[in-house]
Design an enzyme around this catalytic site. Sequence first.
Site, PDB file in Angstrom:
ATOM      1  CE  LYS A 184      -6.825  14.439  -3.458  1.00 42.57           C
ATOM      2  NZ  LYS A 184      -7.435  14.036  -4.744  1.00 42.57           N
ATOM      3  CE  LYS A 232      -8.711   6.374  -5.525  1.00 44.10           C
ATOM      4  NZ  LYS A 232      -8.159   7.569  -6.242  1.00 44.10           N
TER       5      LYS A 232
END
Length: 296
Positions: A180, A248
Amino acid sequence: MTDQLTIAFIGLGVMGGPMAGHLAAAGHRVIAYNRTAARAEAWQSAQTEAGRSTDIADTPAQAASGVDIVISCVGNDQDIEQVLTGDDGALSTMAEGTLLIDHTTISAKMARSIDAACAERGIAAIDAPVSGGQAGAENGALAVMCGGTTEAFARAEPVMQAYGKRIVHVGDAGAGQTAKMANQMCIAGVLGGLSEAIRLTQASGIDSDKVFEAISGGAAQSWQMENRWQTMVKDEFDFGFAVDWMRKDLAYALEEATRLGLDSPVTKLVDGFYEDIQDMDAGRQDTSALIRRLPR
């Protein structure tokens, strides 16, 4: 269809809500928990209207008690730690032999920590962050990147097919999160180039639609170009994946790169550009808002 299972789903946000709905639609018994009770109640009402029977729990521990699988999809490292190991956390009631599937995008370090905590309790775990955005969740067409044992993945894959179009077992615990990170680094780099390309066409006075027609079928083509070129030209950013969440995710990517002794200059640069967007009070806008830092 897989056999009917009892599944606790923790986190009913823009991603988790549709995913949990797909599981209920597939015939599983879903017990849902969300930290904001009003969101959980709204989700349950929508499921009832669709003819699906669901339950709402007051705590993660209550949701996880006596189920076959626990699935989580919350915000970050601190959030997943809270709902799993905090007060009334899910791990406190998960039985030996239960499976945990975590769809939260978190650090690889946290994913490995969760895997170790589960192993101590005889619980199988998969870190399984997703890509595809809200539309992918709603359409059941997410890409799912998975880390964990082969055995845990074999149990998780049939369940995730309710909302996943591409489900890949990447490697051991933490590997899904690393994949990811690579995904987000690619998106950030593409949007940086796309922003500059659109501003070039606008400054030159040529037709942006014609440029899109000319280049979108060649080597420059990307998902971002296909889905965001037109909206970026129109200054439309109130949808999709928020800048705050991208920052983030990029922080996790840069942290892991540093751990591995790598430099990531492009990711660092674009992350700084996204900080500029946050300074414009646009952190909740889609990541394609990156173009806003470039004057017309």
